[in-house]
Design a protein around this motif. Structure first.
Motif, PDB file in Angstrom:
ATOM      1  N   ARG A   1       0.894  -1.428   0.036  1.00 38.42           N
ATOM      2  CA  ARG A   1      -0.172  -0.114   0.014  1.00 38.42           C
ATOM      3  C   ARG A   1       0.861   1.142   0.031  1.00 38.42           C
ATOM      4  NH1 ARG A   1      -5.610  -0.506   0.956  1.00 38.42           N
ATOM      5  NH2 ARG A   1      -6.226  -2.378   1.447  1.00 38.42           N
ATOM      6  N   LEU A   2       0.563   2.196  -0.806  1.00 39.47           N
ATOM      7  CA  LEU A   2       1.293   3.599  -0.941  1.00 39.47           C
ATOM      8  C   LEU A   2       1.585   4.082   0.327  1.00 39.47           C
ATOM      9  CD1 LEU A   2       2.437   5.558  -2.748  1.00 39.47           C
ATOM     10  CD2 LEU A   2      -0.045   6.439  -3.222  1.00 39.47           C
TER      11      LEU A   2
ATOM     12  N   LYS B   1      -5.204  10.062  -5.259  1.00 45.25           N
ATOM     13  CA  LYS B   1      -5.967  10.736  -4.022  1.00 45.25           C
ATOM     14  C   LYS B   1      -6.835   9.516  -3.276  1.00 45.25           C
ATOM     15  CE  LYS B   1      -6.612  15.446  -5.265  1.00 45.25           C
ATOM     16  NZ  LYS B   1      -7.680  16.471  -5.521  1.00 45.25           N
ATOM     17  N   GLU B   2      -6.492   7.845  -3.597  1.00 43.04           N
ATOM     18  CA  GLU B   2      -7.173   7.076  -3.097  1.00 43.04           C
ATOM     19  C   GLU B   2      -6.051   6.418  -2.267  1.00 43.04           C
ATOM     20  OE1 GLU B   2      -6.956   7.330  -6.645  1.00 43.04           O
ATOM     21  OE2 GLU B   2      -8.663   8.491  -6.659  1.00 43.04           O
ATOM     22  N   LEU B   3      -6.834   5.660  -1.108  1.00 40.73           N
ATOM     23  CA  LEU B   3      -5.799   4.955  -0.168  1.00 40.73           C
ATOM     24  C   LEU B   3      -5.767   3.655  -0.384  1.00 40.73           C
ATOM     25  CD1 LEU B   3      -7.470   6.393   3.305  1.00 40.73           C
ATOM     26  CD2 LEU B   3      -5.264   7.371   1.905  1.00 40.73           C
ATOM     27  N   GLY B   4      -6.381   2.919  -1.515  1.00 36.42           N
ATOM     28  CA  GLY B   4      -6.160   1.561  -1.795  1.00 36.42           C
ATOM     29  C   GLY B   4      -5.242   1.101  -2.727  1.00 36.42           C
ATOM     30  N   VAL B   5      -4.627   2.170  -3.272  1.00 31.79           N
ATOM     31  CA  VAL B   5      -3.451   2.080  -4.361  1.00 31.79           C
ATOM     32  C   VAL B   5      -2.294   1.225  -3.761  1.00 31.79           C
ATOM     33  CG1 VAL B   5      -1.687   3.442  -5.763  1.00 31.79           C
ATOM     34  CG2 VAL B   5      -4.088   3.971  -5.516  1.00 31.79           C
ATOM     35  N   LYS B   6      -1.815   0.528  -4.562  1.00 29.55           N
ATOM     36  CA  LYS B   6      -0.544  -0.304  -4.175  1.00 29.55           C
ATOM     37  C   LYS B   6       0.397  -0.295  -5.364  1.00 29.55           C
ATOM     38  CE  LYS B   6      -2.618  -4.156  -1.756  1.00 29.55           C
ATOM     39  NZ  LYS B   6      -2.720  -5.821  -1.451  1.00 29.55           N
ATOM     40  N   VAL B   7       1.822  -0.262  -4.748  1.00 37.59           N
ATOM     41  CA  VAL B   7       2.847   0.345  -5.562  1.00 37.59           C
ATOM     42  C   VAL B   7       3.950  -0.786  -5.424  1.00 37.59           C
ATOM     43  CG1 VAL B   7       2.474   2.726  -5.667  1.00 37.59           C
ATOM     44  CG2 VAL B   7       3.854   1.634  -3.967  1.00 37.59           C
ATOM     45  N   GLY B   8       4.720  -0.952  -6.395  1.00 36.61           N
ATOM     46  CA  GLY B   8       5.866  -2.095  -6.544  1.00 36.61           C
ATOM     47  C   GLY B   8       6.870  -1.410  -6.517  1.00 36.61           C
TER      48      GLY B   8
END
Length: 241
Positions: free
Chosen positions: A3-4, A36-43
């Motif tokens: 999660r970001l 602006k969304e809290l559910g974003v995931k990053v690699g």
């Protein structure tokens, strides 16, 4: 993928909650786009920016360090005194201490580059036990120890209940070794508590932090925390908030 907000917290930019606020305020970009969304995931290959500044991401590292006396609990010192990170020249990660020990206090100190971990352990409500061994002037009577246990009124408020016991006494020199267990982390708290009962500290060492101790280490030495120990500290801090 993570999660970001967790990635931002790990980088030491802010706590996870503050990272969520930064995201909602539109101050975070992923690969050039505002998120602006809290559910974003990053690699690991995603480019993250906070307030237009690229995030430098490192693998988290965790160390238990036996801080000697006469060393600053900081990344560097303007007066040129030795700092705790000077003992880690072989570590490329940008580590920093979790909390602090006074210049004249030795003992157990944690260092990491994991901002979320550090913020969690330093939260004023985490309630993690810290055990100190103090060499004090005079020999405290039981009533004095009870004052420490009930709480001492200092200039910044009442201290929380503690545990205290005399380990040994030197009647000839009129000194004593006292073990004090506290759950707070105010500035010079242990020294101020003993001063308040009329037994100033001559030497002070932090012997334990939660379930961690200094076994196997000499002053100036360190070891990496195990993955299990890190998980235990996370769980302990979360359970006491």
């Amino acid at each position: 993928m993570e999660r970001l907000q967790k990635v931002i917290a790990h980088a030491g930019i802010a706590s996870r909650r503050k990272a969520e606020e930064l995201i909602l305020e539109g101050k975070v970009k992923v690969n050039g786009k505002v998120v602006k969304e809290l559910g974003v995931k990053v690699g690991p290959n995603d480019r993250v920016e906070v307030n237009e500044i690229p995030l430098e991401r490192e693998e988290p590292v965790y160390f238990l360090f036996y801080k000697p006396r006469g060393v600053i609990s900081s990344v560097h010192d303007e007066k040129g005194r030795k700092a705790v990170v000077d003992y880690f020249p072989h570590i490329d990660a940008r580590i920093y201490p979790v909390g602090r020990l006074d210049y004249d206090t030795s003992g157990l100190l944690l260092l990491t580059n994991d901002g979320e971990f550090a913020n969690l352990l330093m939260h004023p409500k985490h309630n993690i036990e810290k055990v100190y061994i103090a060499k004090v002037k005079g020999i405290p009577f039981r009533e004095k120890l009870k004052q420490l246990e009930r709480g001492i009124r200092l200039e910044d408020g009442m201290t929380a209940p503690a545990r205290a016991k005399v380990i040994s006494v030197d009647k000839r020199k009129q000194t004593a070794l006292v073990e004090l267990t506290i759950h707070e982390g105010r500035n010079r708290q242990v020294r101020r508590m003993f001063e308040a009962i009329g037994h100033p500290v001559m030497k002070l060492r932090r012997d334990r932090y939660a379930f961690l101790d200094l076994k196997g280490l000499n002053a100036g030495e360190s070891r990496e925390l195990t993955a299990h120990e890190v998980k235990q500290l996370y769980a302990l801090a979360n359970s006491t908030r």
